[in-house]
Design a protein around this motif. Structure first.
Motif, PDB file in Angstrom:
ATOM      1  N   PHE A  50       0.835  -1.197   0.000  1.00 13.18           N
ATOM      2  CA  PHE A  50       0.000   0.000   0.000  1.00 13.18           C
ATOM      3  C   PHE A  50       0.877   1.258   0.000  1.00 13.18           C
ATOM      4  CE2 PHE A  50      -1.903   3.504   2.339  1.00 13.18           C
ATOM      5  CZ  PHE A  50      -3.007   3.753   1.529  1.00 13.18           C
ATOM      6  N   HIS A  51       1.929   1.247   0.786  1.00 15.21           N
ATOM      7  CA  HIS A  51       2.793   2.420   0.915  1.00 15.21           C
ATOM      8  C   HIS A  51       3.388   2.822  -0.431  1.00 15.21           C
ATOM      9  CE1 HIS A  51       6.422   4.713   2.144  1.00 15.21           C
ATOM     10  NE2 HIS A  51       5.538   5.247   2.957  1.00 15.21           N
ATOM     11  N   GLU A  52       3.767   1.841  -1.229  1.00  8.98           N
ATOM     12  CA  GLU A  52       4.318   2.144  -2.550  1.00  8.98           C
ATOM     13  C   GLU A  52       3.267   2.857  -3.416  1.00  8.98           C
ATOM     14  OE1 GLU A  52       6.254  -0.105  -6.404  1.00  8.98           O
ATOM     15  OE2 GLU A  52       6.197  -1.152  -4.486  1.00  8.98           O
ATOM     16  N   ALA A  53       2.043   2.357  -3.409  1.00 10.43           N
ATOM     17  CA  ALA A  53       0.972   3.003  -4.169  1.00 10.43           C
ATOM     18  C   ALA A  53       0.670   4.387  -3.600  1.00 10.43           C
ATOM     19  CB  ALA A  53      -0.288   2.128  -4.142  1.00 10.43           C
ATOM     20  N   PHE A  54       0.654   4.481  -2.281  1.00  8.66           N
ATOM     21  CA  PHE A  54       0.360   5.746  -1.607  1.00  8.66           C
ATOM     22  C   PHE A  54       1.388   6.817  -1.967  1.00  8.66           C
ATOM     23  CE2 PHE A  54       1.006   8.500   2.120  1.00  8.66           C
ATOM     24  CZ  PHE A  54      -0.245   9.072   2.218  1.00  8.66           C
ATOM     25  N   MET A  55       2.655   6.467  -1.936  1.00 16.14           N
ATOM     26  CA  MET A  55       3.707   7.451  -2.212  1.00 16.14           C
ATOM     27  C   MET A  55       3.670   7.947  -3.661  1.00 16.14           C
ATOM     28  SD  MET A  55       4.989   8.127   0.614  1.00 16.14           S
ATOM     29  CE  MET A  55       6.321   9.186   0.106  1.00 16.14           C
ATOM     30  N   ASN A  56       3.144   7.148  -4.572  1.00 18.81           N
ATOM     31  CA  ASN A  56       3.041   7.542  -5.977  1.00 18.81           C
ATOM     32  C   ASN A  56       1.697   8.174  -6.322  1.00 18.81           C
ATOM     33  OD1 ASN A  56       5.639   6.653  -6.781  1.00 18.81           O
ATOM     34  ND2 ASN A  56       4.908   4.552  -6.755  1.00 18.81           N
ATOM     35  N   PHE A  57       0.814   8.273  -5.346  1.00 15.58           N
ATOM     36  CA  PHE A  57      -0.522   8.823  -5.585  1.00 15.58           C
ATOM     37  C   PHE A  57      -0.463  10.349  -5.529  1.00 15.58           C
ATOM     38  CE2 PHE A  57      -4.999   9.682  -4.244  1.00 15.58           C
ATOM     39  CZ  PHE A  57      -5.598   9.162  -5.379  1.00 15.58           C
ATOM     40  N   PRO A  58      -0.868  11.048  -6.605  1.00 17.31           N
ATOM     41  CA  PRO A  58      -0.727  12.511  -6.665  1.00 17.31           C
ATOM     42  C   PRO A  58      -1.452  13.267  -5.547  1.00 17.31           C
ATOM     43  CG  PRO A  58      -1.417  11.628  -8.795  1.00 17.31           C
ATOM     44  CD  PRO A  58      -1.444  10.506  -7.815  1.00 17.31           C
ATOM     45  N   GLN A  59      -2.561  12.747  -5.054  1.00 17.91           N
ATOM     46  CA  GLN A  59      -3.345  13.449  -4.027  1.00 17.91           C
ATOM     47  C   GLN A  59      -3.113  12.864  -2.630  1.00 17.91           C
ATOM     48  OE1 GLN A  59      -6.893  12.565  -6.320  1.00 17.91           O
ATOM     49  NE2 GLN A  59      -7.361  14.758  -6.329  1.00 17.91           N
ATOM     50  N   ARG A  60      -1.955  12.282  -2.399  1.00 18.36           N
ATOM     51  CA  ARG A  60      -1.713  11.580  -1.132  1.00 18.36           C
ATOM     52  C   ARG A  60      -1.820  12.481   0.100  1.00 18.36           C
ATOM     53  NH1 ARG A  60       3.595  11.772  -3.196  1.00 18.36           N
ATOM     54  NH2 ARG A  60       4.967  12.970  -1.855  1.00 18.36           N
ATOM     55  N   LYS A  61      -1.600  13.763  -0.048  1.00 18.35           N
ATOM     56  CA  LYS A  61      -1.672  14.649   1.116  1.00 18.35           C
ATOM     57  C   LYS A  61      -3.101  14.827   1.619  1.00 18.35           C
ATOM     58  CE  LYS A  61       2.617  16.876   0.204  1.00 18.35           C
ATOM     59  NZ  LYS A  61       3.453  17.947   0.584  1.00 18.35           N
ATOM     60  N   ARG A  62      -4.065  14.403   0.823  1.00 23.17           N
ATOM     61  CA  ARG A  62      -5.459  14.495   1.245  1.00 23.17           C
ATOM     62  C   ARG A  62      -6.001  13.153   1.743  1.00 23.17           C
ATOM     63  NH1 ARG A  62      -8.745  17.660  -3.048  1.00 23.17           N
ATOM     64  NH2 ARG A  62     -10.251  17.648  -1.350  1.00 23.17           N
ATOM     65  N   VAL A  63      -5.145  12.125   1.716  1.00 24.05           N
ATOM     66  CA  VAL A  63      -5.510  10.804   2.221  1.00 24.05           C
ATOM     67  C   VAL A  63      -5.027  10.719   3.666  1.00 24.05           C
ATOM     68  CG1 VAL A  63      -5.223   8.319   1.934  1.00 24.05           C
ATOM     69  CG2 VAL A  63      -5.349   9.784  -0.081  1.00 24.05           C
ATOM     70  N   VAL A  64      -5.958  10.534   4.582  1.00 33.06           N
ATOM     71  CA  VAL A  64      -5.654  10.546   6.015  1.00 33.06           C
ATOM     72  C   VAL A  64      -5.879   9.160   6.598  1.00 33.06           C
ATOM     73  CG1 VAL A  64      -6.266  11.578   8.228  1.00 33.06           C
ATOM     74  CG2 VAL A  64      -6.354  12.957   6.149  1.00 33.06           C
ATOM     75  N   GLY A  65      -4.896   8.684   7.364  1.00 32.78           N
ATOM     76  CA  GLY A  65      -5.005   7.364   7.974  1.00 32.78           C
ATOM     77  C   GLY A  65      -5.163   7.449   9.480  1.00 32.78           C
ATOM     78  N   ILE A  66      -5.958   6.526  10.023  1.00 29.89           N
ATOM     79  CA  ILE A  66      -6.154   6.423  11.468  1.00 29.89           C
ATOM     80  C   ILE A  66      -5.779   5.007  11.875  1.00 29.89           C
ATOM     81  CG2 ILE A  66      -7.833   6.519  13.348  1.00 29.89           C
ATOM     82  CD1 ILE A  66      -9.450   8.466  11.539  1.00 29.89           C
TER      83      ILE A  66
END
Length: 79
Positions: A50-66
């Motif tokens: 998941f982290h690999e996909a997350f780091m390459n996702f253009p809008q990752r700063k708007r994806v919040v994890g809990i």
């Protein structure tokens, strides 16, 4: 020689799994951003893919994890 072959095969299987899992998570992140999904739950075992996909996702700063129990993380998209 046999041990070397087993190590190579293991890395090929893991890498192949990683690529398909990364593509699956990229698709889920896109659906999250488009509003098709409300949240994504990621287990500790799947986090690196998941982290690999997350780091390459253009809008990752708007994806919040809990963080949850047993290493599970629930992600949502901030609108």
């Amino acid at each position: 020689m046999f041990v070397f072959f087993k190590v190579i095969m293991y890395h090929m299987i893991v890498h192949k799994r990683g690529d398909s899992m990364t593509e699956e998570f990229t698709d889920k992140l896109q659906k999250l951003a488009e509003g098709e999904l409300e949240e994504i739950k990621i287990s500790a075992d799947d986090f690196m893919d998941f982290h690999e996909a997350f780091m390459n996702f253009p809008q990752r700063k708007r994806v919040v994890g809990i963080a949850g129990h047993r290493g599970e993380i629930t992600y949502h998209f901030e609108r």
